[in-house]
Write a protein that holds these residues in place. Sequence first.
Motif, PDB file in Angstrom:
ATOM      1  N   ARG A   1     -31.277  31.418  47.795  1.00 16.45           N
ATOM      2  CA  ARG A   1     -31.325  32.832  49.150  1.00 16.45           C
ATOM      3  C   ARG A   1     -30.399  33.376  48.267  1.00 16.45           C
ATOM      4  NH1 ARG A   1     -31.461  32.352  55.084  1.00 16.45           N
ATOM      5  NH2 ARG A   1     -34.412  33.338  55.015  1.00 16.45           N
ATOM      6  N   TYR A   2     -29.156  33.087  48.561  1.00 14.66           N
ATOM      7  CA  TYR A   2     -28.047  33.318  47.938  1.00 14.66           C
ATOM      8  C   TYR A   2     -28.465  34.169  45.901  1.00 14.66           C
ATOM      9  CZ  TYR A   2     -24.025  35.532  46.695  1.00 14.66           C
ATOM     10  OH  TYR A   2     -22.283  36.146  46.265  1.00 14.66           O
ATOM     11  N   PHE A   3     -29.117  33.039  45.393  1.00 14.89           N
ATOM     12  CA  PHE A   3     -28.100  33.453  43.458  1.00 14.89           C
ATOM     13  C   PHE A   3     -30.433  34.228  43.411  1.00 14.89           C
ATOM     14  CE2 PHE A   3     -25.171  30.103  43.953  1.00 14.89           C
ATOM     15  CZ  PHE A   3     -24.288  31.480  43.010  1.00 14.89           C
ATOM     16  N   GLY A   4     -31.096  34.619  44.137  1.00 17.40           N
ATOM     17  CA  GLY A   4     -32.910  34.562  44.027  1.00 17.40           C
ATOM     18  C   GLY A   4     -33.030  32.686  43.796  1.00 17.40           C
ATOM     19  N   SER A   5     -33.018  32.738  42.340  1.00 19.54           N
ATOM     20  CA  SER A   5     -33.176  31.604  42.029  1.00 19.54           C
ATOM     21  C   SER A   5     -32.337  30.570  41.244  1.00 19.54           C
ATOM     22  CB  SER A   5     -34.930  31.351  40.764  1.00 19.54           C
ATOM     23  OG  SER A   5     -34.948  30.114  40.823  1.00 19.54           O
TER      24      SER A   5
ATOM     25  N   HIS B   1     -17.486  29.659  42.905  1.00 22.56           N
ATOM     26  CA  HIS B   1     -17.063  30.085  44.339  1.00 22.56           C
ATOM     27  C   HIS B   1     -17.305  29.989  45.006  1.00 22.56           C
ATOM     28  CE1 HIS B   1     -17.364  33.891  42.320  1.00 22.56           C
ATOM     29  NE2 HIS B   1     -17.384  34.433  42.636  1.00 22.56           N
ATOM     30  N   LYS B   2     -18.732  31.164  44.873  1.00 23.76           N
ATOM     31  CA  LYS B   2     -19.343  31.207  45.652  1.00 23.76           C
ATOM     32  C   LYS B   2     -20.465  30.055  46.144  1.00 23.76           C
ATOM     33  CE  LYS B   2     -19.197  35.145  46.486  1.00 23.76           C
ATOM     34  NZ  LYS B   2     -18.699  35.841  48.210  1.00 23.76           N
ATOM     35  N   ALA B   3     -20.757  28.924  45.679  1.00 19.59           N
ATOM     36  CA  ALA B   3     -21.032  27.665  45.442  1.00 19.59           C
ATOM     37  C   ALA B   3     -20.612  27.615  46.739  1.00 19.59           C
ATOM     38  CB  ALA B   3     -21.585  26.915  44.302  1.00 19.59           C
ATOM     39  N   TYR B   4     -19.245  26.895  46.134  1.00 23.05           N
ATOM     40  CA  TYR B   4     -18.511  26.236  47.557  1.00 23.05           C
ATOM     41  C   TYR B   4     -18.170  26.440  48.192  1.00 23.05           C
ATOM     42  CZ  TYR B   4     -16.201  23.189  43.851  1.00 23.05           C
ATOM     43  OH  TYR B   4     -15.793  22.201  42.845  1.00 23.05           O
ATOM     44  N   PHE B   5     -18.407  28.417  48.602  1.00 20.24           N
ATOM     45  CA  PHE B   5     -18.536  29.189  49.930  1.00 20.24           C
ATOM     46  C   PHE B   5     -19.305  28.952  50.805  1.00 20.24           C
ATOM     47  CE2 PHE B   5     -19.461  32.155  53.157  1.00 20.24           C
ATOM     48  CZ  PHE B   5     -18.186  32.466  53.346  1.00 20.24           C
ATOM     49  N   ILE B   6     -20.429  28.648  50.051  1.00 16.81           N
ATOM     50  CA  ILE B   6     -21.930  28.358  51.248  1.00 16.81           C
ATOM     51  C   ILE B   6     -21.998  26.969  51.520  1.00 16.81           C
ATOM     52  CG2 ILE B   6     -24.364  28.009  50.385  1.00 16.81           C
ATOM     53  CD1 ILE B   6     -23.952  30.211  48.243  1.00 16.81           C
ATOM     54  N   LEU B   7     -21.542  25.793  50.368  1.00 17.76           N
ATOM     55  CA  LEU B   7     -21.170  24.522  51.139  1.00 17.76           C
ATOM     56  C   LEU B   7     -20.374  24.108  52.424  1.00 17.76           C
ATOM     57  CD1 LEU B   7     -22.025  21.637  50.256  1.00 17.76           C
ATOM     58  CD2 LEU B   7     -19.847  21.734  49.020  1.00 17.76           C
ATOM     59  N   ASP B   8     -19.279  25.395  51.899  1.00 15.81           N
ATOM     60  CA  ASP B   8     -18.162  25.028  53.352  1.00 15.81           C
ATOM     61  C   ASP B   8     -18.769  26.211  54.346  1.00 15.81           C
ATOM     62  OD1 ASP B   8     -16.275  24.013  51.490  1.00 15.81           O
ATOM     63  OD2 ASP B   8     -15.020  25.878  51.120  1.00 15.81           O
TER      64      ASP B   8
ATOM     65  N   CYS C   1     -22.461  21.546  59.841  1.00 13.11           N
ATOM     66  CA  CYS C   1     -22.253  22.569  60.979  1.00 13.11           C
ATOM     67  C   CYS C   1     -22.314  24.092  61.025  1.00 13.11           C
ATOM     68  CB  CYS C   1     -20.511  22.564  60.117  1.00 13.11           C
ATOM     69  SG  CYS C   1     -20.467  24.532  59.480  1.00 13.11           S
ATOM     70  N   GLU C   2     -23.389  23.931  60.423  1.00 12.71           N
ATOM     71  CA  GLU C   2     -24.107  25.343  60.156  1.00 12.71           C
ATOM     72  C   GLU C   2     -25.633  24.819  59.878  1.00 12.71           C
ATOM     73  OE1 GLU C   2     -26.049  27.715  61.766  1.00 12.71           O
ATOM     74  OE2 GLU C   2     -23.752  28.632  62.156  1.00 12.71           O
ATOM     75  N   SER C   3     -26.807  24.967  61.024  1.00 12.80           N
ATOM     76  CA  SER C   3     -28.274  24.881  60.071  1.00 12.80           C
ATOM     77  C   SER C   3     -29.119  25.746  60.177  1.00 12.80           C
ATOM     78  CB  SER C   3     -28.840  24.095  61.066  1.00 12.80           C
ATOM     79  OG  SER C   3     -28.885  24.492  62.950  1.00 12.80           O
ATOM     80  N   SER C   4     -28.830  26.857  60.406  1.00 11.87           N
ATOM     81  CA  SER C   4     -28.858  28.048  60.380  1.00 11.87           C
ATOM     82  C   SER C   4     -29.276  28.719  58.944  1.00 11.87           C
ATOM     83  CB  SER C   4     -28.986  29.158  61.596  1.00 11.87           C
ATOM     84  OG  SER C   4     -29.513  30.539  61.539  1.00 11.87           O
ATOM     85  N   LYS C   5     -29.714  28.597  57.694  1.00 15.20           N
ATOM     86  CA  LYS C   5     -29.921  29.401  57.295  1.00 15.20           C
ATOM     87  C   LYS C   5     -29.626  31.084  56.898  1.00 15.20           C
ATOM     88  CE  LYS C   5     -33.324  27.576  55.594  1.00 15.20           C
ATOM     89  NZ  LYS C   5     -34.995  26.988  55.016  1.00 15.20           N
ATOM     90  N   ARG C   6     -30.290  31.996  57.754  1.00 17.35           N
ATOM     91  CA  ARG C   6     -29.745  32.957  58.480  1.00 17.35           C
ATOM     92  C   ARG C   6     -28.750  33.588  58.040  1.00 17.35           C
ATOM     93  NH1 ARG C   6     -33.945  34.729  61.922  1.00 17.35           N
ATOM     94  NH2 ARG C   6     -35.357  34.959  60.303  1.00 17.35           N
TER      95      ARG C   6
ATOM     96  N   VAL D   1     -25.701  31.349  57.553  1.00 11.88           N
ATOM     97  CA  VAL D   1     -24.776  31.359  56.234  1.00 11.88           C
ATOM     98  C   VAL D   1     -25.293  32.585  55.304  1.00 11.88           C
ATOM     99  CG1 VAL D   1     -24.397  29.713  54.540  1.00 11.88           C
ATOM    100  CG2 VAL D   1     -25.285  29.023  56.686  1.00 11.88           C
ATOM    101  N   ALA D   2     -26.467  32.926  55.234  1.00 12.36           N
ATOM    102  CA  ALA D   2     -26.920  33.949  54.547  1.00 12.36           C
ATOM    103  C   ALA D   2     -25.926  35.547  54.423  1.00 12.36           C
ATOM    104  CB  ALA D   2     -27.927  34.364  54.258  1.00 12.36           C
TER     105      ALA D   2
END
Length: 185
Positions: free
Chosen positions: A125-129, A140-147, A156-161, A163-164
Amino acid sequence: PPQAQVRAKAYSLRTTQRARLKFRYFSFGNDEMIHFVLLISRQGKSRLTKWYSTFTNKEKTRYVRDVSTQVLSRPQHLCNVLEWKDYKIVYKRYASLYFCMAVDPTDNELITLEIIHQYVELLDRYFGSVCELDLIFSFHKAYFILDEYLMAGEQCESSKRSVAQLCLNQDQMEEGGKDGRVSKI
């Protein structure tokens, strides 16, 4: 009287043990968690590592090497779960990356596979594909999304919306900082 005291102590001990078992299985503070997350390329290079338990640097490098060797050497027709040391390694291959998580032996593998899949969907969702290059150049974005998705080894957060939206807010704050504007939080 001595036998009555022995019976009372035994009853008290059984009651205490039952209470501990109830607390362990029905409380939110149970010991089940994700101990570490690894993203490994098909060539065996680690692209992302996140540790939720305490390990020494020597253990970390050995664990990355051992897990990557175990996962990469497995035939594709085998299941995505393997028992390794005191952990259960649950992994899934997406394109050229293996997403691996080490969990407790009592954890549910299907839930862990679902956590992996949701993390991949968040990256998509963040990077496209998402591809390996996205993780290399925007780690750093991959780590931020994971965190935002996992905290202290638990989801801790089940909603993809949600996190996006948090990622979008952070991007806007970064852009505001580059323009010289200071954003209010």
